[in-house]
Scaffold this motif. Structure first.
Motif, PDB file in Angstrom:
ATOM      1  N   LEU A 353      55.335 -19.094   2.685  1.00 46.85           N
ATOM      2  CA  LEU A 353      56.023 -18.715   1.447  1.00 46.85           C
ATOM      3  C   LEU A 353      57.217 -19.626   1.157  1.00 46.85           C
ATOM      4  CD1 LEU A 353      56.379 -16.893  -0.950  1.00 46.85           C
ATOM      5  CD2 LEU A 353      57.520 -15.224   0.492  1.00 46.85           C
ATOM      6  N   GLY A 354      58.062 -19.810   2.175  1.00 47.69           N
ATOM      7  CA  GLY A 354      59.271 -20.625   1.981  1.00 47.69           C
ATOM      8  C   GLY A 354      58.918 -22.029   1.509  1.00 47.69           C
ATOM      9  N   ASN A 355      57.952 -22.651   2.161  1.00 50.22           N
ATOM     10  CA  ASN A 355      57.561 -24.016   1.775  1.00 50.22           C
ATOM     11  C   ASN A 355      56.949 -24.073   0.402  1.00 50.22           C
ATOM     12  OD1 ASN A 355      58.478 -25.479   3.840  1.00 50.22           O
ATOM     13  ND2 ASN A 355      56.545 -25.544   4.979  1.00 50.22           N
ATOM     14  N   LEU A 356      56.171 -23.054   0.070  1.00 54.25           N
ATOM     15  CA  LEU A 356      55.548 -23.051  -1.263  1.00 54.25           C
ATOM     16  C   LEU A 356      56.643 -23.133  -2.334  1.00 54.25           C
ATOM     17  CD1 LEU A 356      53.168 -22.624  -3.238  1.00 54.25           C
ATOM     18  CD2 LEU A 356      53.551 -20.167  -2.995  1.00 54.25           C
ATOM     19  N   VAL A 357      57.660 -22.279  -2.173  1.00 60.90           N
ATOM     20  CA  VAL A 357      58.720 -22.270  -3.183  1.00 60.90           C
ATOM     21  C   VAL A 357      59.504 -23.586  -3.143  1.00 60.90           C
ATOM     22  CG1 VAL A 357      60.830 -21.094  -3.954  1.00 60.90           C
ATOM     23  CG2 VAL A 357      58.884 -19.753  -3.117  1.00 60.90           C
ATOM     24  N   VAL A 361      59.569 -26.167  -6.322  1.00 65.97           N
ATOM     25  CA  VAL A 361      60.825 -26.392  -7.044  1.00 65.97           C
ATOM     26  C   VAL A 361      61.223 -27.867  -6.933  1.00 65.97           C
ATOM     27  CG1 VAL A 361      63.297 -25.835  -7.027  1.00 65.97           C
ATOM     28  CG2 VAL A 361      61.612 -24.007  -6.831  1.00 65.97           C
ATOM     29  N   ALA A 362      61.014 -28.432  -5.748  1.00 70.59           N
ATOM     30  CA  ALA A 362      61.415 -29.829  -5.545  1.00 70.59           C
ATOM     31  C   ALA A 362      60.650 -30.762  -6.489  1.00 70.59           C
ATOM     32  CB  ALA A 362      61.187 -30.232  -4.088  1.00 70.59           C
ATOM     33  N   VAL A 363      59.357 -30.521  -6.690  1.00 67.29           N
ATOM     34  CA  VAL A 363      58.617 -31.451  -7.564  1.00 67.29           C
ATOM     35  C   VAL A 363      59.020 -31.288  -9.029  1.00 67.29           C
ATOM     36  CG1 VAL A 363      56.620 -32.132  -6.179  1.00 67.29           C
ATOM     37  CG2 VAL A 363      56.567 -29.961  -7.384  1.00 67.29           C
ATOM     38  N   VAL A 364      59.320 -30.059  -9.438  1.00 67.27           N
ATOM     39  CA  VAL A 364      59.778 -29.880 -10.835  1.00 67.27           C
ATOM     40  C   VAL A 364      61.104 -30.627 -11.025  1.00 67.27           C
ATOM     41  CG1 VAL A 364      60.429 -28.234 -12.640  1.00 67.27           C
ATOM     42  CG2 VAL A 364      58.638 -27.625 -11.010  1.00 67.27           C
ATOM     43  N   GLU A 365      61.975 -30.521 -10.037  1.00 67.59           N
ATOM     44  CA  GLU A 365      63.260 -31.231 -10.149  1.00 67.59           C
ATOM     45  C   GLU A 365      63.031 -32.737 -10.195  1.00 67.59           C
ATOM     46  OE1 GLU A 365      66.001 -29.915  -7.079  1.00 67.59           O
ATOM     47  OE2 GLU A 365      66.866 -28.473  -8.509  1.00 67.59           O
ATOM     48  N   SER A 447      51.665 -23.832 -13.393  1.00 68.60           N
ATOM     49  CA  SER A 447      50.788 -22.906 -12.661  1.00 68.60           C
ATOM     50  C   SER A 447      51.419 -22.495 -11.338  1.00 68.60           C
ATOM     51  CB  SER A 447      49.424 -23.559 -12.385  1.00 68.60           C
ATOM     52  OG  SER A 447      48.835 -23.905 -13.613  1.00 68.60           O
ATOM     53  N   LEU A 448      52.110 -23.428 -10.707  1.00 61.00           N
ATOM     54  CA  LEU A 448      52.777 -23.091  -9.439  1.00 61.00           C
ATOM     55  C   LEU A 448      53.882 -22.073  -9.675  1.00 61.00           C
ATOM     56  CD1 LEU A 448      52.907 -26.533  -7.655  1.00 61.00           C
ATOM     57  CD2 LEU A 448      51.827 -24.434  -6.813  1.00 61.00           C
ATOM     58  N   MET A 449      54.677 -22.293 -10.722  1.00 58.81           N
ATOM     59  CA  MET A 449      55.763 -21.346 -11.011  1.00 58.81           C
ATOM     60  C   MET A 449      55.182 -19.957 -11.308  1.00 58.81           C
ATOM     61  SD  MET A 449      58.531 -22.758 -10.586  1.00 58.81           S
ATOM     62  CE  MET A 449      58.172 -24.171  -9.607  1.00 58.81           C
ATOM     63  N   GLU A 450      54.074 -19.958 -12.030  1.00 55.48           N
ATOM     64  CA  GLU A 450      53.457 -18.678 -12.390  1.00 55.48           C
ATOM     65  C   GLU A 450      52.913 -17.964 -11.137  1.00 55.48           C
ATOM     66  OE1 GLU A 450      53.793 -16.889 -14.674  1.00 55.48           O
ATOM     67  OE2 GLU A 450      52.014 -15.771 -15.280  1.00 55.48           O
ATOM     68  N   ALA A 451      52.320 -18.743 -10.235  1.00 55.72           N
ATOM     69  CA  ALA A 451      51.801 -18.131  -9.001  1.00 55.72           C
ATOM     70  C   ALA A 451      52.968 -17.553  -8.188  1.00 55.72           C
ATOM     71  CB  ALA A 451      51.034 -19.158  -8.188  1.00 55.72           C
ATOM     72  N   ILE A 452      54.064 -18.292  -8.135  1.00 61.17           N
ATOM     73  CA  ILE A 452      55.231 -17.808  -7.368  1.00 61.17           C
ATOM     74  C   ILE A 452      55.791 -16.538  -8.018  1.00 61.17           C
ATOM     75  CG2 ILE A 452      57.595 -18.361  -6.643  1.00 61.17           C
ATOM     76  CD1 ILE A 452      56.673 -21.306  -6.426  1.00 61.17           C
TER      77      ILE A 452
END
Ligand code: MSP
Length: 652
Positions: A353-357, A361-365, A447-452
């Motif tokens: 979970l921690g790595n997923l978030v 977030v890191a790639v969006v930044e 899609s990643l943000m939505e999954a999170i």
């Protein structure tokens, strides 16, 4: 949206000492159910409290040179502090020494006496003081309490008795007509058998001590501690209120939650009291298993307890709650170990979970300066993620409705793992190199943000401190509507244009020394030795021996049985659903003559994971379970439950 009301209770605990991690397990489980119900639109009432009367408390207080009330006041303050620390969101905390409770207990006692259901007689029996229970000679073999193993005392006294026998048939009919009344089904069957053996009238008063609620018309007697205690579930709503609005709203209770040790009191004595008093019966009595230590059951009297405050201090509330609720499959016992707790934190929470978030977030930044773009066209891989989110949500809801908390977390982790795999499959860092792929990259990151977002809403009843930290990072702090249960009805509720912001690691990894490295080295040494041996040539006559490489072709894995059911129209076959690391598999096994499905759930077995799937009775079996058999006897191979090896681990 109000869907109705929901009333859940924990046992009221004995304040004879500080509570331990076993009590915390029940309470955080109840809290998680209460939070889930609130989240999904039910007006929820969550009750916990303390059971403060009885000889044991009186003796303990005396041994400390204190009055009983003074003694329990101190412990209760500590219990309330513990629940606050563990984020337990109870609506009411009842103490059996409160006036509001005493009055209701006395009223019920008098009513039952006046209608002839309670009568005076004489009691002679073997009494276990710590358990506050009378036993027959047969039960107390060797003059020892069958529950706790300590000596029982012969007690003879004038007592009031409750005509339990009068209500036995009605209770049996109720249990048989309401399959959900006692859960899980193994406990229900136990209770049915118990009642069928015949119920004796229950001795419901004591004269040998006075720390209890007095029988109003005969104050030499105090009311039996279990009648006093069980009534808390009703008195908390009915007692000391200006009107009956709480009773009207929340009675009968939807769930009385507890461990299996006190199911009998709740599913036999309590319903009979309610029947006699003309009150409605609770909808469901749910019994979970015990949290065990290697030496057996944790108990205050054995002195082998684990203090939840110490764990919370060391690992944080969310991690401890997650571990407790993930580790024990519904209804089954489980072993507590700090190693397993650390492993859960490092694997499920930090790695998954921690790595997923943090990766998302890191790639969006990095590529979009922190802004989440709206999605463009969804491709096949996105559709698969969306489908998994929908399935995980449905499965989660089904499991939560059955109070199968560990399985509900399992469903969420299916999505966590799918989302992590999605990052690898879509490789945002490669898309970012090509300007023409910018819209595609936007879709992937959205899609990643939505999954999170889906994951965070689902885990929120389990880990109450986590959601605000994730909302902050994925840019949803100001978007309350995107954080609700109802907002998960459809994919796409994440408000595009929000900005993410990297924060501290959600679950920092816990260092565990280099045990894993040592293990690998040892493995390598064995392999090298075997290779050397092979090179030197196998000894003559060993043509049937296989090399370690040949053995390694068989992919043996630890799998945890999540569900088990009989295959229709067969005698021997069981259909098993197993967790294998992040994935799930269906297996068909010919073991129905040796195991009933409910005995299997929660067990960790060994499966051959790379066997070609075959269809058996129309079901695709994706592997084979290992069992040993000779003649009529058969036993499945299970993994040492003490060691908490995770599912998916390789057997070698
Ligand atoms: N006072 C009675 C309950 C009266 S309810 C009307 C009592 N109190 S207790 O302090 O002994 O708590 C028993 C309950 O604590 C169990 O049913 C369970 O909910 C919880 N647990 C205590 N030890 C536990 C484990 N080792 N494992 C799991 N649950 C544990 O009985």
């Amino acid at each position: 949206m109000n869907k109705g009301t929901f009333y859940i209770t924990t046992p009221i605990y004995y304040p004879s000492d500080n509570l331990h991690i076993g009590h915390a397990y029940t309470t955080v489980a109840a809290d998680t159910i209460a939070r889930y119900k609130r989240m999904t639109g039910y007006e929820t009432w969550f009750l916990t409290g303390t059971d403060e009367h009885g000889q044991k408390i009186q003796r303990t207080a005396k041994s400390k040179g204190m009055e009983p009330k003074e003694f329990v006041d101190g412990i209760v303050t500590g219990i309330k502090r513990l629940w606050k620390t563990m984020e337990v969101s109870y609506n009411d905390f009842i103490r059996t020494t409160e006036e509001r409770h005493k009055k209701v207990v006395q009223d019920i006692f008098v009513k039952l006496y006046e209608q002839g259901d309670i009568y005076k007689s004489e009691y002679e029996g073997l009494y276990c003081t710590p358990c506050e229970t009378f036993w027959t000679e047969r039960q107390a073999e060797g003059n020892l309490c069958p529950d706790c193993g300590r000596p029982v005392e012969l007690v003879k006294e004038e007592s009031y008795f409750f005509k339990m026998s009068k209500y036995a048939d009605r209770l049996l009919a109720h249990i048989e007509e309401n399959p959900e009344f006692i859960r899980p089904v193994s406990r229900r069957n136990e209770m049915i058998n118990f009642i069928k053996q015949g119920l004796e009238d229950l001795c419901v008063s004591r004269t040998t001590f006075d720390w209890g609620i007095k029988v109003p018309f005969d104050p030499r007697h105090v009311i039996y501690v279990w009648i006093d205690a069980l009534t808390n579930y009703y008195s908390a709503l009915a007692g000391g209120q200006p009107d009956d609005s709480l009773v009207k709203k929340f009675w009968p209770a939807d769930v009385h939650l507890m461990a299996k040790d006190i199911v009998r009191f709740h599913s036999i004595i309590w319903p009979i009291i309610l029947m006699a008093a003309g009150l409605e019966l609770p909808r469901c009595i749910v019994a979970h298993g015990w949290l065990l230590l290697e030496g057996g059951k944790m108990s205050k009297s054995k002195g082998n307890v684990i203090d939840p405050l110490v764990l919370v201090d060391k690992y944080g509330v969310d991690s401890v709650r997650y571990y407790l609720l993930r580790e024990l499959p519904f209804g089954a016992d489980g072993y507590y170990s700090e190693d397993a707790l650390v492993q859960r934190i490092n694997t499920d929470l930090a790695n998954d979970l921690g790595n997923l978030v943090s990766r998302s977030v890191a790639v969006v930044e990095k590529y979009f300066n922190g802004e989440v773009k709206p999605p463009a066209e969804y491709e096949e891989v996105d559709q698969d993620l969306i489908k998994t989110a929908g399935e995980a949500l449905r499965e989660y809801e089904q499991m939560m409705e059955k109070y199968e908390l560990s399985n509900a977390l399992g469903s969420v982790w299916r999505l966590v793992n799918r989302a992590n795999k999605y990052i690898d499959e879509t490789a945002p860092w490669i898309l970012a190199k090509d300007d023409s792929m910018s819209a595609r990259l936007g879709t992937v990151l959205y899609s990643l943000m939505e999954a999170i977002r889906f994951i965070t809403v689902m885990v929120s009843p389990f880990m109450p401190q986590l959601p605000p930290r994730i909302w902050q990072q994925i840019g949803l702090a100001g978007f309350e509507n995107a954080r609700t249960w109802d907002s998960l009805k459809e994919w796409g509720g994440y408000p595009a244009g929000s900005r993410v912001k990297r924060g501290p690691a959600l679950f920092p990894r816990i260092e565990t020394g280099n045990a894993a490295g040592e293990e690998q080295n040892a493995g390598r040494e064995i392999k090298e030795a075997v290779e050397k041996n092979n090179a030197a040539g196998a000894p003559a006559g060993d043509a049937d021996l296989i090399s370690i490489e040949e053995f390694a072709r068989v992919d043996l894995r630890v799998a945890e049985i999540i569900r088990a059911e009989k295959v229709e129209n067969t005698d021997k076959l069981l259909k098993l659903e197993v967790a294998l690391g992040a994935g799930r598999r269906t297996l068909v096994a010919g073991i129905a003559n040796h195991y009933s499905p409910e005995d299997l759930v929660g067990r960790k077995i060994i499966v051959v994971a790379n066997l070609k799937p075959v269809k058996l009775r129309g079901i695709l079996s994706e592997g084979m379970i290992l069992a040993a058999s000779e003649g009529e006897s058969l036993g499945i191979i299970t993994v040492d439950p003490v060691k908490n090896v995770p599912s998916g681990a390789r057997v070698k």
